[in-house]
Design a protein around this motif. Structure first.
Motif, PDB file in Angstrom:
ATOM      1  N   HIS A 185       0.823  -1.217   0.000  1.00 34.75           N
ATOM      2  CA  HIS A 185       0.000   0.000   0.000  1.00 34.75           C
ATOM      3  C   HIS A 185       0.856   1.264   0.000  1.00 34.75           C
ATOM      4  O   HIS A 185       0.422   2.315   0.468  1.00 34.75           O
ATOM      5  CB  HIS A 185      -0.935  -0.020   1.211  1.00 34.75           C
ATOM      6  N   ARG A 186       2.042   1.169  -0.547  1.00 36.93           N
ATOM      7  CA  ARG A 186       3.007   2.273  -0.511  1.00 36.93           C
ATOM      8  C   ARG A 186       2.463   3.549  -1.153  1.00 36.93           C
ATOM      9  O   ARG A 186       2.787   4.647  -0.732  1.00 36.93           O
ATOM     10  CB  ARG A 186       4.301   1.835  -1.209  1.00 36.93           C
ATOM     11  N   ALA A 187       1.615   3.417  -2.157  1.00 42.63           N
ATOM     12  CA  ALA A 187       1.050   4.595  -2.825  1.00 42.63           C
ATOM     13  C   ALA A 187       0.057   5.339  -1.930  1.00 42.63           C
ATOM     14  O   ALA A 187      -0.276   6.495  -2.198  1.00 42.63           O
ATOM     15  CB  ALA A 187       0.370   4.187  -4.119  1.00 42.63           C
ATOM     16  N   GLU A 188      -0.398   4.689  -0.871  1.00 42.86           N
ATOM     17  CA  GLU A 188      -1.417   5.289  -0.012  1.00 42.86           C
ATOM     18  C   GLU A 188      -0.858   5.858   1.287  1.00 42.86           C
ATOM     19  O   GLU A 188      -1.606   6.309   2.139  1.00 42.86           O
ATOM     20  CB  GLU A 188      -2.481   4.232   0.318  1.00 42.86           C
ATOM     21  N   LEU A 189       0.468   5.815   1.452  1.00 39.79           N
ATOM     22  CA  LEU A 189       1.082   6.373   2.652  1.00 39.79           C
ATOM     23  C   LEU A 189       2.490   6.827   2.347  1.00 39.79           C
ATOM     24  O   LEU A 189       3.020   6.546   1.278  1.00 39.79           O
ATOM     25  CB  LEU A 189       1.064   5.374   3.811  1.00 39.79           C
ATOM     26  N   HIS A 190       3.065   7.574   3.269  1.00 35.24           N
ATOM     27  CA  HIS A 190       4.432   8.054   3.058  1.00 35.24           C
ATOM     28  C   HIS A 190       5.121   8.273   4.399  1.00 35.24           C
ATOM     29  O   HIS A 190       4.484   8.270   5.458  1.00 35.24           O
ATOM     30  CB  HIS A 190       4.432   9.351   2.245  1.00 35.24           C
ATOM     31  N   ILE A 191       6.448   8.453   4.359  1.00 33.92           N
ATOM     32  CA  ILE A 191       7.212   8.758   5.567  1.00 33.92           C
ATOM     33  C   ILE A 191       7.165  10.268   5.760  1.00 33.92           C
ATOM     34  O   ILE A 191       7.691  11.025   4.940  1.00 33.92           O
ATOM     35  CB  ILE A 191       8.658   8.244   5.459  1.00 33.92           C
ATOM     36  N   ALA A 192       6.494  10.687   6.821  1.00 32.08           N
ATOM     37  CA  ALA A 192       6.278  12.116   7.058  1.00 32.08           C
ATOM     38  C   ALA A 192       7.468  12.774   7.741  1.00 32.08           C
ATOM     39  O   ALA A 192       7.710  13.967   7.559  1.00 32.08           O
ATOM     40  CB  ALA A 192       5.025  12.315   7.905  1.00 32.08           C
TER      41      ALA A 192
ATOM     42  N   GLY B 270      11.643   6.046  10.319  1.00 28.46           N
ATOM     43  CA  GLY B 270      10.602   6.811   9.636  1.00 28.46           C
ATOM     44  C   GLY B 270       9.297   6.788  10.400  1.00 28.46           C
ATOM     45  O   GLY B 270       8.923   5.784  10.994  1.00 28.46           O
ATOM     46  N   MET B 271       8.594   7.915  10.356  1.00 27.71           N
ATOM     47  CA  MET B 271       7.260   8.026  10.944  1.00 27.71           C
ATOM     48  C   MET B 271       6.268   8.018   9.785  1.00 27.71           C
ATOM     49  O   MET B 271       6.260   8.912   8.945  1.00 27.71           O
ATOM     50  CB  MET B 271       7.127   9.314  11.756  1.00 27.71           C
ATOM     51  N   TRP B 272       5.448   6.972   9.743  1.00 31.44           N
ATOM     52  CA  TRP B 272       4.528   6.761   8.640  1.00 31.44           C
ATOM     53  C   TRP B 272       3.268   7.586   8.801  1.00 31.44           C
ATOM     54  O   TRP B 272       2.782   7.773   9.917  1.00 31.44           O
ATOM     55  CB  TRP B 272       4.177   5.277   8.544  1.00 31.44           C
ATOM     56  N   ARG B 273       2.723   8.068   7.681  1.00 34.22           N
ATOM     57  CA  ARG B 273       1.495   8.865   7.682  1.00 34.22           C
ATOM     58  C   ARG B 273       0.632   8.418   6.507  1.00 34.22           C
ATOM     59  O   ARG B 273       1.132   8.126   5.434  1.00 34.22           O
ATOM     60  CB  ARG B 273       1.832  10.344   7.540  1.00 34.22           C
ATOM     61  N   LEU B 274      -0.674   8.407   6.732  1.00 33.83           N
ATOM     62  CA  LEU B 274      -1.611   8.079   5.658  1.00 33.83           C
ATOM     63  C   LEU B 274      -1.606   9.181   4.611  1.00 33.83           C
ATOM     64  O   LEU B 274      -1.395  10.345   4.920  1.00 33.83           O
ATOM     65  CB  LEU B 274      -3.036   7.939   6.208  1.00 33.83           C
ATOM     66  N   GLY B 275      -1.863   8.816   3.380  1.00 33.38           N
ATOM     67  CA  GLY B 275      -1.958   9.768   2.285  1.00 33.38           C
ATOM     68  C   GLY B 275      -0.731   9.708   1.398  1.00 33.38           C
ATOM     69  O   GLY B 275       0.377   9.449   1.852  1.00 33.38           O
ATOM     70  N   ALA B 276      -0.956   9.967   0.127  1.00 35.09           N
ATOM     71  CA  ALA B 276       0.158   9.988  -0.818  1.00 35.09           C
ATOM     72  C   ALA B 276       0.979  11.247  -0.558  1.00 35.09           C
ATOM     73  O   ALA B 276       0.464  12.258  -0.108  1.00 35.09           O
ATOM     74  CB  ALA B 276      -0.366   9.987  -2.248  1.00 35.09           C
ATOM     75  N   GLY B 277       2.244  11.174  -0.819  1.00 35.56           N
ATOM     76  CA  GLY B 277       3.105  12.334  -0.645  1.00 35.56           C
ATOM     77  C   GLY B 277       4.560  11.946  -0.785  1.00 35.56           C
ATOM     78  O   GLY B 277       4.901  10.769  -0.857  1.00 35.56           O
ATOM     79  N   GLU B 278       5.391  12.957  -0.826  1.00 34.97           N
ATOM     80  CA  GLU B 278       6.830  12.733  -0.898  1.00 34.97           C
ATOM     81  C   GLU B 278       7.331  12.289   0.471  1.00 34.97           C
ATOM     82  O   GLU B 278       6.905  12.824   1.496  1.00 34.97           O
ATOM     83  CB  GLU B 278       7.543  14.024  -1.298  1.00 34.97           C
ATOM     84  N   ASP B 279       8.250  11.343   0.474  1.00 34.83           N
ATOM     85  CA  ASP B 279       8.874  10.943   1.728  1.00 34.83           C
ATOM     86  C   ASP B 279       9.787  12.051   2.227  1.00 34.83           C
ATOM     87  O   ASP B 279      10.470  12.715   1.432  1.00 34.83           O
ATOM     88  CB  ASP B 279       9.705   9.674   1.538  1.00 34.83           C
ATOM     89  N   ALA B 280       9.788  12.231   3.546  1.00 29.91           N
ATOM     90  CA  ALA B 280      10.719  13.177   4.149  1.00 29.91           C
ATOM     91  C   ALA B 280      12.132  12.635   3.983  1.00 29.91           C
ATOM     92  O   ALA B 280      12.355  11.425   3.938  1.00 29.91           O
ATOM     93  CB  ALA B 280      10.388  13.350   5.634  1.00 29.91           C
ATOM     94  N   VAL B 281      13.087  13.534   3.891  1.00 28.73           N
ATOM     95  CA  VAL B 281      14.479  13.133   3.720  1.00 28.73           C
ATOM     96  C   VAL B 281      15.170  13.206   5.068  1.00 28.73           C
ATOM     97  O   VAL B 281      15.035  14.194   5.786  1.00 28.73           O
ATOM     98  CB  VAL B 281      15.190  14.063   2.710  1.00 28.73           C
TER      99      VAL B 281
END
Length: 141
Positions: free
Chosen positions: A95-102, A116-127
């Motif tokens: 489900h990687r497209a539905e969450l990202h590392i915030a 990494g702290m995971w968050r719901l929703g598509a988005g760019e991963d924090a660096v």
């Protein structure tokens, strides 16, 4: 050799399944439960791998529920959902497209390792700012 299945027997199986009777409880005279189950699969009344699909759906639902209360690390998600780390990794990957590392946070000040702290929703991963290599920022969630 077993006798051939008739259209009447097929219809009997279909009617019972449509009524909500579990496959193990379906009755066809002179047929064993295992034969009834095989016939139901063969004529398309049952999907063979439905339990696995339902399990994966339930696992994703558990992860979503845990993340609805805020960002979580993989370790926190595993603890809240009761999944092993390996299972959780597969669910996150699926489900990687539905969450990202915030965000990235230190696991412990001494180790200088971030998670990494995971968050719901598509988005760019924090660096990770200091470029510390962890399993998560190498692309293997």
């Amino acid at each position: 050799m077993s006798k051939r299945w008739t259209k009447t027997e097929d219809n009997r199986i279909a009617r019972q399944l449509k009524k909500g009777i579990a496959i193990g409880e379906v009755v066809v005279p002179d047929r064993k439960n295992s034969d009834i189950r095989k016939r139901a699969y063969r004529i398309g009344l049952l999907v063979k791998y439905k339990p696995a699909i339902e399990k994966r759906t339930a696992q994703w639902a558990a992860v979503k529920t845990a993340l609805e209360s805020g960002d979580k690390s993989r370790k926190q998600l595993a603890k809240e959902t009761g999944m092993t780390d390996d299972t959780l990794r597969r669910v996150l990957d699926r489900h990687r497209a539905e969450l990202h590392i915030a965000d990235w946070v230190f696991v412990s000040p001494r180790a200088l390792r971030r998670t990494g702290m995971w968050r719901l929703g598509a988005g760019e991963d924090a660096v990770a700012q200091d470029g510390v290599a962890t399993v998560e920022n190498r692309g293997d969630p």
